[in-house]
Design a protein around this motif. Structure first.
Motif, PDB file in Angstrom:
ATOM      1  N   MET A   1       0.841  -1.198   0.000  1.00 30.55           N
ATOM      2  CA  MET A   1       0.000   0.000   0.000  1.00 30.55           C
ATOM      3  C   MET A   1       0.876   1.248   0.000  1.00 30.55           C
ATOM      4  O   MET A   1       1.923   1.278   0.634  1.00 30.55           O
ATOM      5  N   ARG A   2       0.469   2.255  -0.695  1.00 24.26           N
ATOM      6  CA  ARG A   2       1.251   3.479  -0.837  1.00 24.26           C
ATOM      7  C   ARG A   2       1.361   4.224   0.481  1.00 24.26           C
ATOM      8  O   ARG A   2       0.385   4.427   1.198  1.00 24.26           O
ATOM      9  N   LEU A   3       2.562   4.636   0.809  1.00 24.18           N
ATOM     10  CA  LEU A   3       2.806   5.442   1.997  1.00 24.18           C
ATOM     11  C   LEU A   3       3.008   6.875   1.546  1.00 24.18           C
ATOM     12  O   LEU A   3       3.978   7.195   0.885  1.00 24.18           O
ATOM     13  N   GLU A   4       2.088   7.758   1.880  1.00 27.21           N
ATOM     14  CA  GLU A   4       2.170   9.141   1.426  1.00 27.21           C
ATOM     15  C   GLU A   4       1.772  10.072   2.560  1.00 27.21           C
ATOM     16  O   GLU A   4       0.622  10.492   2.680  1.00 27.21           O
ATOM     17  N   PRO A   5       2.726  10.392   3.434  1.00 31.43           N
ATOM     18  CA  PRO A   5       2.410  11.316   4.520  1.00 31.43           C
ATOM     19  C   PRO A   5       1.901  12.635   3.966  1.00 31.43           C
ATOM     20  O   PRO A   5       2.475  13.190   3.019  1.00 31.43           O
ATOM     21  N   ILE A   6       0.834  13.142   4.524  1.00 33.47           N
ATOM     22  CA  ILE A   6       0.300  14.413   4.065  1.00 33.47           C
ATOM     23  C   ILE A   6       0.959  15.549   4.812  1.00 33.47           C
ATOM     24  O   ILE A   6       1.599  15.376   5.831  1.00 33.47           O
ATOM     25  N   THR A   7       0.840  16.733   4.308  1.00 35.42           N
ATOM     26  CA  THR A   7       1.313  17.933   4.984  1.00 35.42           C
ATOM     27  C   THR A   7       0.102  18.792   5.296  1.00 35.42           C
ATOM     28  O   THR A   7      -1.012  18.534   4.843  1.00 35.42           O
ATOM     29  N   ASP A   8       0.322  19.857   6.073  1.00 38.18           N
ATOM     30  CA  ASP A   8      -0.785  20.736   6.425  1.00 38.18           C
ATOM     31  C   ASP A   8      -1.485  21.273   5.181  1.00 38.18           C
ATOM     32  O   ASP A   8      -2.692  21.459   5.162  1.00 38.18           O
ATOM     33  N   SER A   9      -0.715  21.535   4.128  1.00 37.89           N
ATOM     34  CA  SER A   9      -1.302  22.100   2.913  1.00 37.89           C
ATOM     35  C   SER A   9      -2.162  21.088   2.172  1.00 37.89           C
ATOM     36  O   SER A   9      -2.908  21.449   1.265  1.00 37.89           O
ATOM     37  N   SER A  10      -2.069  19.808   2.532  1.00 35.65           N
ATOM     38  CA  SER A  10      -2.849  18.788   1.848  1.00 35.65           C
ATOM     39  C   SER A  10      -4.322  18.838   2.239  1.00 35.65           C
ATOM     40  O   SER A  10      -5.176  18.327   1.534  1.00 35.65           O
ATOM     41  N   ILE A  11      -4.596  19.417   3.404  1.00 37.59           N
ATOM     42  CA  ILE A  11      -5.970  19.485   3.870  1.00 37.59           C
ATOM     43  C   ILE A  11      -6.388  20.938   3.969  1.00 37.59           C
ATOM     44  O   ILE A  11      -5.835  21.711   4.752  1.00 37.59           O
ATOM     45  N   LYS A 207     -14.851  13.295   6.932  1.00 38.30           N
ATOM     46  CA  LYS A 207     -14.527  14.345   5.963  1.00 38.30           C
ATOM     47  C   LYS A 207     -13.018  14.586   5.899  1.00 38.30           C
ATOM     48  O   LYS A 207     -12.450  14.778   4.815  1.00 38.30           O
ATOM     49  N   VAL A 208     -12.379  14.588   7.065  1.00 40.34           N
ATOM     50  CA  VAL A 208     -10.927  14.758   7.105  1.00 40.34           C
ATOM     51  C   VAL A 208     -10.239  13.632   6.339  1.00 40.34           C
ATOM     52  O   VAL A 208      -9.324  13.856   5.535  1.00 40.34           O
ATOM     53  N   PHE A 209     -10.691  12.418   6.574  1.00 41.16           N
ATOM     54  CA  PHE A 209     -10.068  11.255   5.936  1.00 41.16           C
ATOM     55  C   PHE A 209     -10.258  11.255   4.424  1.00 41.16           C
ATOM     56  O   PHE A 209      -9.444  10.683   3.695  1.00 41.16           O
ATOM     57  N   GLU A 210     -11.314  11.870   3.940  1.00 40.99           N
ATOM     58  CA  GLU A 210     -11.510  11.943   2.497  1.00 40.99           C
ATOM     59  C   GLU A 210     -10.402  12.740   1.825  1.00 40.99           C
ATOM     60  O   GLU A 210     -10.106  12.531   0.646  1.00 40.99           O
ATOM     61  N   TYR A 211      -9.761  13.659   2.571  1.00 45.19           N
ATOM     62  CA  TYR A 211      -8.684  14.474   2.033  1.00 45.19           C
ATOM     63  C   TYR A 211      -7.304  13.902   2.328  1.00 45.19           C
ATOM     64  O   TYR A 211      -6.309  14.389   1.797  1.00 45.19           O
ATOM     65  N   ALA A 212      -7.238  12.918   3.203  1.00 40.67           N
ATOM     66  CA  ALA A 212      -5.953  12.419   3.689  1.00 40.67           C
ATOM     67  C   ALA A 212      -5.577  11.105   3.018  1.00 40.67           C
ATOM     68  O   ALA A 212      -6.437  10.320   2.626  1.00 40.67           O
ATOM     69  N   GLU A 213      -4.274  10.863   2.918  1.00 39.30           N
ATOM     70  CA  GLU A 213      -3.765   9.582   2.458  1.00 39.30           C
ATOM     71  C   GLU A 213      -2.960   8.961   3.593  1.00 39.30           C
ATOM     72  O   GLU A 213      -2.067   9.610   4.141  1.00 39.30           O
ATOM     73  N   PHE A 214      -3.300   7.738   3.963  1.00 42.96           N
ATOM     74  CA  PHE A 214      -2.564   7.067   5.027  1.00 42.96           C
ATOM     75  C   PHE A 214      -2.705   5.567   4.866  1.00 42.96           C
ATOM     76  O   PHE A 214      -3.594   5.070   4.165  1.00 42.96           O
ATOM     77  N   GLU A 215      -1.821   4.851   5.531  1.00 39.87           N
ATOM     78  CA  GLU A 215      -1.814   3.405   5.431  1.00 39.87           C
ATOM     79  C   GLU A 215      -3.092   2.802   6.035  1.00 39.87           C
ATOM     80  O   GLU A 215      -3.603   3.274   7.045  1.00 39.87           O
ATOM     81  N   LEU A 216      -3.604   1.754   5.362  1.00 39.86           N
ATOM     82  CA  LEU A 216      -4.800   1.018   5.800  1.00 39.86           C
ATOM     83  C   LEU A 216      -6.052   1.901   5.808  1.00 39.86           C
ATOM     84  O   LEU A 216      -6.981   1.669   6.577  1.00 39.86           O
ATOM     85  N   LYS A 217      -6.073   2.877   4.925  1.00 43.12           N
ATOM     86  CA  LYS A 217      -7.182   3.819   4.895  1.00 43.12           C
ATOM     87  C   LYS A 217      -8.523   3.128   4.626  1.00 43.12           C
ATOM     88  O   LYS A 217      -9.505   3.381   5.337  1.00 43.12           O
ATOM     89  N   SER A 218      -8.590   2.269   3.622  1.00 42.84           N
ATOM     90  CA  SER A 218      -9.867   1.640   3.265  1.00 42.84           C
ATOM     91  C   SER A 218     -10.453   0.798   4.395  1.00 42.84           C
ATOM     92  O   SER A 218     -11.624   0.974   4.753  1.00 42.84           O
ATOM     93  N   PRO A 219      -9.669  -0.113   5.012  1.00 47.78           N
ATOM     94  CA  PRO A 219     -10.254  -0.878   6.118  1.00 47.78           C
ATOM     95  C   PRO A 219     -10.582  -0.024   7.336  1.00 47.78           C
ATOM     96  O   PRO A 219     -11.516  -0.342   8.074  1.00 47.78           O
TER      97      PRO A 219
END
Length: 240
Positions: A1-11, A207-219
């Motif tokens: 699964m893609r690991l893509e830490p978000i930054t403050d500007s991502s949200i 709503k926050v999670f819809e903008y965020a990318e993180f590991e195991l997001k779908s489950p």
């Protein structure tokens, strides 16, 4: 699964259309600098008073963790979800990451670490404390043995059990009274945190999670109601 830490500007907090972004670690505007950490103003004042009272009785107390942003919690989550940081069971024993399913990894992380956006440390009302005269910060592991009999922070823990509620603090994670495992080092400033718990909304975290990318997001998203109810809403709500 893609690991893509978000930054403050991502949200984009304005785009989220949520009433209280500070509950999800997205806004520090209501916090104040207290020594080396950020805290909610009333909590900072109460902690300073409590620390002085403890000092007069021969107990040293310091904060090792306070406010934590969404991004910081995200980095902790991603590191554990990818096996880069160890997973521990309730007895603080290491788990074998490779043998765990996605759901088991989620449940294992949540024994000791919150979802990004779902940590009480986002609020500035919650702190982890230790006795700096008995153990160095770098040596501290935040495990039960350090706060139990013969541990370096045992006297501090005993003092807090007797006196913390006089200053508005209590232990939110207690055996049988919270979804999170018992944490003898974790204090919460009840007068403010109790209102934050009531105001916290699963739909806003979604709503926050819809903008965020993180590991195991779908489950995680598939179980979000359950996870919020158990790990955010289910806490001890009366100071001991």
């Amino acid at each position: 699964m893609r690991l893509e830490p978000i930054t403050d500007s991502s949200i984009n907090k304005n785009a989220l259309a949520i009433s209280h972004p500070h509950l999800y670690g997205l806004d520090e505007a209501n916090l104040v600098k207290f020594e080396s950490v950020l805290l909610q103003p009333e909590a900072a004042k109460a902690f300073s008073t409590m620390r002085d009272a403890a000092k007069r009785q021969g107990i040293d107390m310091a904060i090792c963790s306070a406010y934590r942003s969404f991004d910081k919690q995200l980095s902790i989550w991603n590191a554990k979800a990818t096996g880069k940081r160890p997973l521990l069971d309730k007895q603080h024993q290491p788990l074998h990451f490779e043998s765990l399913s996605s759901q088991q990894i989620i449940d294992s992380i949540l024994i000791w670490s919150a979802l990004p956006g779902a940590s009480r440390h986002h609020w500035g009302t919650d702190i982890d404390v230790y006795d700096p005269s008995k153990i160095d910060r770098d040596a501290l592991q935040l495990v039960a043995a350090e706060y139990q009999a013969n541990g370096p922070c045992h006297a501090l823990y005993q003092w807090l059990q007797q006196h913390a509620n006089q200053f508005g603090f209590y232990f939110p994670f207690q055996q049988g009274k919270s979804g999170v495992s018992t944490e003898e080092w974790h204090l919460s400033y009840y007068p403010v945190a109790s209102h934050y718990t009531e105001s916290y909304l699963c739909q806003d975290l979604y709503k926050v999670f819809e903008y965020a990318e993180f590991e195991l997001k779908s489950p995680v998203m598939a179980r979000l109601d359950e996870l919020v109810n158990h790990y955010v809403k289910f806490v001890a709500n009366v100071p001991i």
